[in-house]
Design a protein around this motif. Structure first.
Motif, PDB file in Angstrom:
ATOM      1  N   ASN A   1      44.930  35.787  40.529  1.00  0.00           N
ATOM      2  CA  ASN A   1      43.572  35.255  40.628  1.00  0.00           C
ATOM      3  C   ASN A   1      42.562  36.315  40.206  1.00  0.00           C
ATOM      4  OD1 ASN A   1      41.096  35.066  42.934  1.00  0.00           O
ATOM      5  ND2 ASN A   1      41.528  33.194  41.807  1.00  0.00           N
ATOM      6  N   TRP A   2      41.737  35.970  39.196  1.00  0.00           N
ATOM      7  CA  TRP A   2      40.648  36.858  38.787  1.00  0.00           C
ATOM      8  C   TRP A   2      39.414  36.490  39.590  1.00  0.00           C
ATOM      9  CZ3 TRP A   2      40.631  40.635  34.847  1.00  0.00           C
ATOM     10  CH2 TRP A   2      41.826  40.747  34.112  1.00  0.00           C
ATOM     11  N   PHE A   3      38.736  37.477  40.125  1.00  0.00           N
ATOM     12  CA  PHE A   3      37.570  37.179  40.971  1.00  0.00           C
ATOM     13  C   PHE A   3      36.577  38.339  40.880  1.00  0.00           C
ATOM     14  CE2 PHE A   3      37.988  40.026  44.664  1.00  0.00           C
ATOM     15  CZ  PHE A   3      39.217  40.599  44.362  1.00  0.00           C
ATOM     16  N   ALA A   4      35.444  38.179  41.551  1.00  0.00           N
ATOM     17  CA  ALA A   4      34.455  39.251  41.642  1.00  0.00           C
ATOM     18  C   ALA A   4      33.583  38.994  42.849  1.00  0.00           C
ATOM     19  CB  ALA A   4      33.602  39.310  40.382  1.00  0.00           C
ATOM     20  N   SER A   5      33.078  40.052  43.430  1.00  0.00           N
ATOM     21  CA  SER A   5      32.253  39.874  44.625  1.00  0.00           C
ATOM     22  C   SER A   5      30.901  39.263  44.267  1.00  0.00           C
ATOM     23  CB  SER A   5      32.033  41.221  45.312  1.00  0.00           C
ATOM     24  OG  SER A   5      31.226  42.053  44.491  1.00  0.00           O
ATOM     25  N   TRP A   6      30.474  39.450  42.985  1.00  0.00           N
ATOM     26  CA  TRP A   6      29.159  38.950  42.570  1.00  0.00           C
ATOM     27  C   TRP A   6      29.188  37.492  42.118  1.00  0.00           C
ATOM     28  CZ3 TRP A   6      30.233  37.543  37.683  1.00  0.00           C
ATOM     29  CH2 TRP A   6      31.165  38.298  36.952  1.00  0.00           C
ATOM     30  N   CYS A   7      30.381  36.878  42.223  1.00  0.00           N
ATOM     31  CA  CYS A   7      30.512  35.538  41.643  1.00  0.00           C
ATOM     32  C   CYS A   7      30.465  34.492  42.749  1.00  0.00           C
ATOM     33  CB  CYS A   7      31.800  35.493  40.810  1.00  0.00           C
ATOM     34  SG  CYS A   7      32.945  34.176  41.086  1.00  0.00           S
TER      35      CYS A   7
ATOM     36  N   PRO B   1      30.951  31.124  42.716  1.00  0.00           N
ATOM     37  CA  PRO B   1      32.073  30.191  42.867  1.00  0.00           C
ATOM     38  C   PRO B   1      33.276  30.826  43.564  1.00  0.00           C
ATOM     39  CG  PRO B   1      31.207  30.113  40.627  1.00  0.00           C
ATOM     40  CD  PRO B   1      30.533  31.253  41.311  1.00  0.00           C
ATOM     41  N   CYS B   2      33.405  32.188  43.446  1.00  0.00           N
ATOM     42  CA  CYS B   2      34.532  32.846  44.104  1.00  0.00           C
ATOM     43  C   CYS B   2      34.423  32.715  45.620  1.00  0.00           C
ATOM     44  CB  CYS B   2      34.572  34.323  43.719  1.00  0.00           C
ATOM     45  SG  CYS B   2      34.813  34.577  41.960  1.00  0.00           S
ATOM     46  N   LEU B   3      33.188  32.702  46.073  1.00  0.00           N
ATOM     47  CA  LEU B   3      32.912  32.543  47.504  1.00  0.00           C
ATOM     48  C   LEU B   3      33.415  31.183  47.976  1.00  0.00           C
ATOM     49  CD1 LEU B   3      31.284  34.474  49.349  1.00  0.00           C
ATOM     50  CD2 LEU B   3      29.363  32.908  49.074  1.00  0.00           C
ATOM     51  N   GLU B   4      33.124  30.190  47.103  1.00  0.00           N
ATOM     52  CA  GLU B   4      33.523  28.820  47.389  1.00  0.00           C
ATOM     53  C   GLU B   4      35.043  28.707  47.417  1.00  0.00           C
ATOM     54  OE1 GLU B   4      33.292  24.897  44.640  1.00  0.00           O
ATOM     55  OE2 GLU B   4      31.549  26.231  44.543  1.00  0.00           O
ATOM     56  N   GLU B   5      35.676  29.544  46.580  1.00  0.00           N
ATOM     57  CA  GLU B   5      37.119  29.469  46.408  1.00  0.00           C
ATOM     58  C   GLU B   5      37.868  30.172  47.538  1.00  0.00           C
ATOM     59  OE1 GLU B   5      39.737  30.211  42.428  1.00  0.00           O
ATOM     60  OE2 GLU B   5      38.743  31.955  43.281  1.00  0.00           O
TER      61      GLU B   5
ATOM     62  N   GLY C   1      37.611  28.184  36.920  1.00  0.00           N
ATOM     63  CA  GLY C   1      36.661  27.779  37.955  1.00  0.00           C
ATOM     64  C   GLY C   1      37.296  27.861  39.329  1.00  0.00           C
ATOM     65  N   PRO C   2      36.513  27.582  40.375  1.00  0.00           N
ATOM     66  CA  PRO C   2      37.061  27.693  41.728  1.00  0.00           C
ATOM     67  C   PRO C   2      38.211  26.721  41.940  1.00  0.00           C
ATOM     68  CG  PRO C   2      34.893  26.669  41.750  1.00  0.00           C
ATOM     69  CD  PRO C   2      35.113  27.177  40.370  1.00  0.00           C
ATOM     70  N   LEU C   3      39.286  27.257  42.428  1.00  0.00           N
ATOM     71  CA  LEU C   3      40.496  26.474  42.675  1.00  0.00           C
ATOM     72  C   LEU C   3      40.212  25.401  43.726  1.00  0.00           C
ATOM     73  CD1 LEU C   3      43.273  26.816  41.450  1.00  0.00           C
ATOM     74  CD2 LEU C   3      43.917  28.214  43.403  1.00  0.00           C
ATOM     75  N   THR C   4      40.716  24.201  43.498  1.00  0.00           N
ATOM     76  CA  THR C   4      40.510  23.131  44.467  1.00  0.00           C
ATOM     77  C   THR C   4      41.853  22.748  45.090  1.00  0.00           C
ATOM     78  OG1 THR C   4      40.839  21.460  42.768  1.00  0.00           O
ATOM     79  CG2 THR C   4      38.580  22.181  43.153  1.00  0.00           C
ATOM     80  N   THR C   5      41.792  22.122  46.242  1.00  0.00           N
ATOM     81  CA  THR C   5      43.035  21.693  46.894  1.00  0.00           C
ATOM     82  C   THR C   5      43.748  20.650  46.039  1.00  0.00           C
ATOM     83  OG1 THR C   5      41.588  20.278  48.189  1.00  0.00           O
ATOM     84  CG2 THR C   5      42.476  22.210  49.301  1.00  0.00           C
TER      85      THR C   5
END
Lengths: 149, 652, 189
Positions: free
Chosen positions: C83-89, C91-95, C170-174
């Motif tokens: 999983n690629w992510f960043a603290s400034w992103c 949608p990552c929060l949502e994910e 994009g943010p992963l969904t269930t």
């Protein structure tokens, strides 16, 4: 993406980024820099609407500009640089799609359009050139009657 | 109360629109004069109703009534009054209402100026306009209602997009929309002709001025949009082959073709079926341009995803209007018979060539714009089609068009002598070739060709004019009298053609532009294209609803101070958006252009341009539109009083 | 009818058919747009999405520092979700909660922080939960380009042989996990 405003698409809420960037980005050799710009203009900024990486202020576009310049400075040919990016992002990254089976209709569109136009003109002219059909017997009789009276 | 009044007026407009569609069309079908005579009054009534509706929305915006959702989302109490007014059409719902307003205005204009039309034709034209109006007003009423209330109202609005808070862009949509929607009138005439089953020279004479007026507005609107992009977006570009831009170019291309083919209908009663198809096609592109693009099929389909009903509604509406009229065309076009016969080398022949090339360019632009979508849907291929494709394909089609442009007006109707026309142009060809050779050492192949084309077109227009007034062959005073005696239509053609030449020169000169990105500290100088740009000061300034950072730049050439540029970076706190205000100083031949970027260790990153002939791009468009207006002056005389004109021309 | 009439009749028929051309073209285009619209709402059609060139290919070679950092050679032996992510992103929060659930379901997730300061990354994970078995940092964002990354978050499935099998933008969904990821995990387990 900001260009959408041109026709009032107005779904643009993302903050616009401008391609004004680091003056140190450019290559010192103006010839190489010109080549890098020419290559960059053919590459799509992947996170923008329809801008090239040269026009875009997006972070990723800046990185890609940097890579293009590195490779140009390292003596790669235009095709090698583009291929390197296509290997990572696919043909989507090329603003000038390659000429292949799937783009035949696209690249053929000028020729097809011209041929279509010519065909319509020829059809119309042929129709115009056709002489009216010969008179039927009934019509000939009527004509004689008209002329006689 | 005012918004409810506006909502009610819009509903009233729909009701009147239904009547406007049904009564005159039924009357024309039955040959009932009383029903047909109801058309003008209904059209004026519908215009009034939608006008009141629009005024109500504008009023709510001016008084900052944030209990209206649309205004709360797109306006702000601090906004200058002008943007409160222009903000009315600066958002989705408002612009749809504005679009409807212009459509009803077209109906009212036909009603007001159409007294000379045959009554059944007038009834049908107004009826068709009413039918189209109903569709889009229903869309406004049902799917994008601008009068929705919000409770409780917010203390302040979310403000208009700062990029749109600009005088140039404030005027862009009304002009562009008038151009787009203006093509509804030729469209309505085409449908009416199909219903009547008859087209004659008078029809062509009627359609031309409406087409010409719409074309002038569209030309101006596109130019204004491109100018805005040039000075507001801040990287010196003016045309990006963006889907949105292409969508406005398509009706311009087919509309230009229509302008020329309607001339053949008028003068020679030929190309009737083709002209009807072009009229339908042009309005179809206008519709797609405003609706398909805006709704997001072409850009980000997210607008649809948010509200699929809206997208389906638009698609169904477009399908009904475009598909319906093309079906009618397929069924009824065989009834329209051509009479005029002409040789391949003739004015008609040249206009046919013009149509083939313009429509081919339109076909290429449309294909390029849509191709990624269709390739994705049908082939599963992800492609991008951008500026490099369009530059490579459009230009080869444009060059023969430009080459023929100078010759066409010199050919006579029916049968012409190409050699004779070309001999009149020898000096234009010589100068164009010389300019081409001169540029060949300085620019790449495409710009060189473009420069030669520009010279050829401008000089060709001059040669045509000189020929018509018999310059240097009769005394100058006689030439002057001849010039005054020229028909406005001829004069307009010459002006508009020369205007295109000016625009092409401006576009070609983009290849000669110098630009540089530099980091300057106050006091430092950058040399760009022979000019010295010295940063003298950096300071803050506060505007009505933004805060700005200003860089002051002295521009010198050979040590002489030419101008002081003060580009800004504006931050709009409400929408959290930063915009750049490029500053441009022009002398008509070149633009000095400066943009302020980010600041770093006490210095500022500046983008500096010296753009040769850049103003010619828009100046040429202005000349084109002016040529259209000159031509229109001629048409109006003819249309307004055909009998009087005939009387006037006899002694001459 | 006499014989000379026939070609004329045929050409008239051809012409009539030709006049239906524009209508047919618009009908086809309208139909295509309708299908696009339908698929768009169902999420099966995204004209803007950049396809991944990595599917079916080995993971690009890389070595990244981090906590503890990892290299392409480490992605072997079992299916791993990267999983690629960043603290400034945003949608990552949502994910974040979705990833935590995935971790609890026993899926091994490795994270790569894209253009992020390590201290900001650590603070983000401390605040919203750390679903990652291993974490690497791609501060310059150079490895991301080899992956064909267009933004964060993006999620990839690497099979035991180190071949990329799946990517999600994009943010992963269930829904995406249940419908796409789980079947693939079972196949490559």
């Amino acid at each position: 993406m900001i260009r959408l405003a041109l026709a009032f698409t107005l779904f643009l809420l993302a903050a616009p980024a401008f391609a004004i960037s680091d003056p140190n980005e450019a290559l010192p050799d103006p010839k190489q820099e010109a080549r890098a710009v020419a290559i960059g203009e053919q590459l799509r900024c992947l996170v923008c609407q329809n801008e090239s990486i040269e026009d875009s202020g997006a972070d990723l576009a800046r990185d890609l500009r940097h890579i293009v310049r590195q490779q140009v400075a390292a003596g790669k040919t235009d095709q090698q640089v583009i291929d390197w990016l296509v290997a990572r992002y696919g043909n989507f990254v090329r603003l000038r799609p390659p000429f292949e089976a799937s783009t035949l209709l696209l690249w053929g569109s000028p020729v097809l359009a011209l041929a279509g136009g010519a065909a319509i003109v020829l059809l119309a002219r042929r129709r115009q050139g056709e002489s009216p059909p010969p008179l039927s017997d009934a019509e000939r009789k009527r004509l004689r009657r008209l002329l006689d009276t | 109360m005012i918004p409810e009044l506006g909502h009610f007026a819009l509903a009233l407009g729909v009701a009147l629109g239904f009547a406007q569609a049904i009564v005159p069309l039924w009357g024309a079908h039955r040959g009932d004069a009383r029903l047909m005579q109801a058309a003008p009054a209904l059209a004026l009534g519908q215009f009034l109703a939608v006008g009141i509706s629009f005024v109500c929305l504008a009023w709510s915006s001016v008084v900052s009534d944030f209990s209206v959702l649309n205004i709360a989302e797109n306006s702000n109490s601090l906004e200058p009054l002008i943007y409160k007014i222009t903000g009315t059409w600066g958002n989705h719902e408002g612009s749809i209402l504005f679009w409807c307003l212009i459509l009803t205005m077209c109906g009212a204009a036909v009603a007001a100026f159409g007294a000379g039309l045959p009554s059944s034709l007038r009834a049908r034209v107004i009826g068709v306009l009413g039918l189209a109006g109903v569709g889009f007003q229903l869309f406004a009423l049902l799917e994008s209602d601008p009068f929705v209330r919000l409770w409780p109202p917010p203390v302040d609005g979310r403000d208009m997009n700062p990029l749109l808070q600009d005088p140039g862009l404030a005027m862009h949509p009304p002009i562009l929309y008038t151009g787009y929607v203006g093509f509804a009138v030729p469209f309505a005439f085409a449908i009416a002709a199909l219903l009547e089953g008859r087209i004659d020279a008078a029809w062509g004479r009627w359609v031309r001025p409406w087409t010409l007026a719409a074309w002038c507005f569209l030309t101006g609107g596109i130019a204004l949009g491109s100018w805005w992009a040039y000075y507001e977006l801040g990287w010196g570009g003016f045309w990006f082959w963006d889907p949105v831009e292409n969508a406005s170019l398509l009706p311009w291309l087919t509309g230009t073709a229509l302008l020329h083919s309607a001339l053949v209908v008028e003068k020679r009663e030929a190309l009737k079926v083709w002209t009807v198809l072009l009229a339908i096609g042009t309005f179809s592109f206008s519709l797609s341009g405003t609706f398909l693009v805006r709704s997001g099929i072409l850009n980000s389909v997210h607008a649809f995803a948010n509200d699929p009903a809206r997208g389906v509604f638009i698609l169904a509406l477009l399908g009904l209007v475009i598909g319906g009229s093309l079906l009618l065309f397929a069924l009824r076009a065989p009834v329209l018979s051509a009479t005029g016969i002409f040789a391949p080398v003739s004015r008609e022949g040249a206009l046919v060539l013009n149509n083939i090339l313009l429509c081919s360019i339109a076909a290429v632009v449309a294909t390029g714009t849509m191709y990624p979508l269709f390739a994705d849907l049908l082939l599963g291929e992800k492609l991008s089609v951008g500026a490099p494709f369009f530059n490579a394909t459009v230009f080869p089609l444009a060059v023969p068009l430009f080459a023929a442009m100078a010759v066409g007006p010199m050919l006579s109707w029916k049968r012409a002598d190409l050699g004779a026309a070309l001999t009149k142009l020898w000096w234009a060809a010589l100068i164009a070739a010389a300019i081409g050779l001169f540029m060949a050492t300085r620019a790449a192949l495409l710009p060189t060709l473009a420069f030669a084309c520009a010279a050829w077109i401008i000089l060709g227009a001059a040669a045509d004019l000189g020929e018509r007034v018999r310059l240097f062959r009769v005394p100058l005073s006689a030439s002057g009298r001849r010039l005054l005696g020229l028909s406005r239509g001829t004069l307009g053609t010459t002006i508009a053609h020369a205007g295109l030449g000016v625009t092409i020169a401006g576009i070609a000169a983009a290849s000669l532009a110098h630009s540089s990105i530099v980091l300057l500290h106050p006091g430092q100088v950058a040399h760009v294209g022979g000019y010295d740009f010295q940063l003298t000061d950096l300071h803050d300034r506060s505007g009505p609803n933004y805060a700005a950072r200003v860089a002051v730049i002295d521009v010198r050439h050979d040590g002489r101070l030419l101008t002081v540029l003060a580009p800004e970076r504006r931050t709009f706190p409400v929408q959290q958006i930063t915009t750049t205000e490029a500053k441009i100083s022009t002398n008509g031949l070149r633009d000095l252009y400066a943009v302020l970027g980010e600041e770093r260790d006490g210095g500022a990153v500046l983008r500096l341009h010296v753009n040769w002939l850049a103003p010619w791009i828009w100046f040429g468009a202005l000349i084109m539109a002016a040529g259209g207006l000159v031509s229109l002056a001629d048409r109006r005389l003819r249309v307004g009083a055909p009998a009087r004109r005939r009387a006037r021309t006899v002694p001459a | 009818m006499t014989s000379p009439d026939r070609p004329r009749h045929e050409s008239a028929m051809r012409r009539r058919l030709l006049l239906f051309g524009p209508f047919a073209a618009v009908l086809a285009a309208g139909g295509a747009f309708y299908v696009m619209l339908e698929r768009e709402t169902e999420g099966r059609f995204d004209p803007r999405g950049v396809p991944s060139m990595l599917i079916g290919k080995p993971v690009p070679t890389f070595t990244l520092p981090g906590n503890p950092g990892f290299a392409s050679a480490d992605l072997r032996g079992r299916p791993i979700v990267v999983n690629w992510f960043a603290s400034w992103c945003a949608p990552c929060l949502e994910e974040a909660p979705v990833l935590m659930d995935l971790k609890r379901a026993g899926v091994e997730i490795w994270g790569i922080a894209y253009k992020d300061r390590p201290d900001a990354t650590a603070a983000f994970l401390a605040g919203h939960g750390d679903p990652y078995a291993k974490r690497a940092d791609d501060q310059p964002g150079r490895v991301a380009i080899d992956w064909g990354l267009t933004g964060v978050p993006e999620t990839y499935l690497i099979d035991p042989a180190g071949i990329v099998r799946w990517r999600y933008v994009g943010p992963l969904t269930t829904d995406a996990i249940a419908g796409e990821l789980q079947p693939l995990l079972r196949r490559y387990a």
